[in-house]
Design an enzyme around this catalytic site. Structure first.
Site, PDB file in Angstrom:
ATOM      1  N   PHE A 141      80.536  16.257  47.630  1.00  0.00           N
ATOM      2  CA  PHE A 141      81.655  15.317  47.508  1.00  0.00           C
ATOM      3  C   PHE A 141      82.659  15.478  48.645  1.00  0.00           C
ATOM      4  O   PHE A 141      83.426  14.559  48.938  1.00  0.00           O
ATOM      5  CB  PHE A 141      82.339  15.488  46.147  1.00  0.00           C
ATOM      6  CG  PHE A 141      83.304  16.636  46.053  1.00  0.00           C
ATOM      7  CD1 PHE A 141      84.673  16.430  46.186  1.00  0.00           C
ATOM      8  CD2 PHE A 141      82.863  17.920  45.798  1.00  0.00           C
ATOM      9  CE1 PHE A 141      85.570  17.482  46.086  1.00  0.00           C
ATOM     10  CE2 PHE A 141      83.742  18.977  45.688  1.00  0.00           C
ATOM     11  CZ  PHE A 141      85.109  18.761  45.831  1.00  0.00           C
ATOM     12  N   LYS A 142      82.641  16.619  49.311  1.00  0.00           N
ATOM     13  CA  LYS A 142      83.575  16.833  50.421  1.00  0.00           C
ATOM     14  C   LYS A 142      83.334  15.846  51.570  1.00  0.00           C
ATOM     15  O   LYS A 142      84.240  15.559  52.352  1.00  0.00           O
ATOM     16  CB  LYS A 142      83.455  18.264  50.934  1.00  0.00           C
ATOM     17  CG  LYS A 142      83.536  19.355  49.877  1.00  0.00           C
ATOM     18  CD  LYS A 142      84.911  19.469  49.275  1.00  0.00           C
ATOM     19  CE  LYS A 142      84.975  20.543  48.202  1.00  0.00           C
ATOM     20  NZ  LYS A 142      84.926  21.894  48.705  1.00  0.00           N
TER      21      LYS A 142
END
Length: 457
Positions: free
Chosen positions: A108-109
């Protein structure tokens, strides 16, 4: 839009200044002077796709980058994702899973760091300066940051991570990147050691200025801003206020959802999920923030005790009073414990839940057997926390933070051979251990600063 420090000792600055500054000079975190109310915009926003919505949200907080340039930066960032919906929502009946792992490092980063790398490059191209990014990671931030800035002009990156404290694949995603502007620093200590050294290095204002240091950790406001889109995107497609279950270690992901609620986007409640490193779960249960010992688990990105972004939440919780924030943080730094002050849970419709490794593995097995879905251990922590707190009939949205292929040992151990197909991904198959480069350093700030000093451009 101007940006303020949570500790009140830094002059207001523009978005571009805030991005390049990272940590405020007074040691606080930068926050927007206001959260624009978007209630009147929601009907029109419902018609937008993910990229167009992200552009709309960025425009609210960025007024010193031209609109055309800003829109191009945001749109270009998402061309690196391998799913047309960017963040697809998978309905499994009892709960929904928001998959945020379709970027280049399967984490998700990527949602934020693909944008942030391009913003850095745009600003530096205008000024002609060089920026040396220094970051700390418990697993996924490092590779996502590296992929966001690798090979980009006027940028170098130094990533600190706990030696032996990430999965083998997480480490390989960082160290197998051949670009000369990438430096991977394996620290003989915990993530909290890495984060502490990072903050103290940034607090040395002479060193920070002389070597043009910048930040990509979630202390950088642009990280939070980019993550606000996916929460808004889900809410716009929900018939009732959404319930989000968020596995979290550093509090950045869930703070993005809190910021969205501050803008008037309808959110019912939050489930904050941790593993055995449960300082945040205990805080939201009791109002007491008490330091514990870092424990290594099968969800290493959450093996954190000191959550940087909690300071932004405290700023809101204390009525945006920097003096109360400073007093809380000073007491925690002094004694390893601080309290909201009234002996009560924090409220804010946030339920804190800790899920241990045994329950995480059991959840991974149950999800595969019941739904034929394979979740990585971090996502499983969030799903189990949602199950334990479900009570108002609203189908929870569980945040899937990483692809299961990033944690093959944990997935196979929990599920067995049935998960074999799920632990392969072309992006990981291409990694070559023979190209790995890293430097091992002691958990000593002077050693880190010396390395940066010797290798900074």
């Amino acid at each position: 839009m101007r940006y303020l420090s949570t500790r009140g000792g830094t002059a207001p600055m523009s978005f571009s200044q805030a991005v390049l500054t990272g940590l405020a000079p007074d040691g606080g975190l930068l926050v927007p002077e206001r959260f624009p109310n978007v209630t009147h915009r929601l009907p029109a926003w419902r018609k937008l796709d993910y990229v167009a919505l992200a552009q709309e949200i960025f425009r609210l907080y960025v007024d010193d980058i031209g609109t055309d340039d800003l829109d191009t930066i945001v749109a270009d960032a998402f061309t690196t994702f391998d799913h047309p919906d960017i963040a697809p929502l998978v309905d499994l009946g009892d709960f929904k899973v928001l998959e945020l792992f379709h970027g280049p490092t399967l984490s998700f980063k990527d949602v934020a760091l693909q944008i942030l790398g391009r913003i850095f490059e745009h600003l530096l191209a205008q000024s002609g300066d060089h920026l040396n990014i220094v970051g700390a990671t418990s697993g996924d931030t490092g590779s996502a940051a590296i992929y966001g800035v690798r090979g980009r002009k006027n940028l170098s990156i130094f990533v600190l991570y706990p030696n032996g404290g990430t999965s083998a694949l997480q480490e390989l995603q960082m160290t197998a990147v051949p670009d000369a502007n990438v430096h991977c620093l394996a620290v003989d200590g915990s993530f909290d050691d890495c984060q502490s050294m990072l903050k103290s290095t940034f607090a040395d204002l002479d060193f920070k200025t002389r070597y043009r240091l910048g930040a990509v950790n979630s202390i950088n406001w642009a990280r939070v801003l980019a993550q606000m889109t996916y929460y808004t995107h889900v809410c716009l497609r929900s018939e009732q206020p959404a319930v989000f279950a968020v596995p979290t270690g550093n509090f950045g992901n869930i703070f993005a959802a809190i910021a969205v609620r501050e803008m008037g986007v309808p959110i019912g409640r939050f489930v904050l999920a941790t593993n055995e490193n449960d300082i945040l779960a205990r805080f939201f249960q009791t109002g007491v923030y008490r330091l514990g010992r870092v424990q290594q688990t099968i969800s290493p990105s959450m093996d954190i005790q000191v959550a940087s972004n909690l300071e932004r939440f405290l700023w809101l919780r204390f009525g945006r009073d920097p003096e109360r924030v400073k007093a809380f943080m000073a007491e925690f730094a002094r004694s390893g414990e601080a309290s909201i002050g009234d002996g009560e849970p924090t409220g804010e419709a946030i339920e804190g839940v800790a899920v241990d490794m045994a329950d995480t593995k059991a959840t991974m097995r149950r999800i595969k057997e019941r739904y034929d879905y394979v979740a990585d251990p971090h996502t499983a922590v969030g799903i189990e926390a949602a199950r334990l707190t479900r009570g108002n009939g609203t189908t929870p949205v569980c945040i899937a933070t990483a692809h299961p292929a990033k944690f093959p040992e944990a997935v196979l151990d929990a599920i067995g051979p049935d998960a074999t197909d799920a632990i392969r991904h072309p992006a990981l198959d291409r990694l070559d251990p023979a190209t790995a480069r890293r430097t091992v350093l002691p958990a000593d700030r002077e050693a880190v600063m010396a390395y940066v000093r010797d290798h900074a451009a």
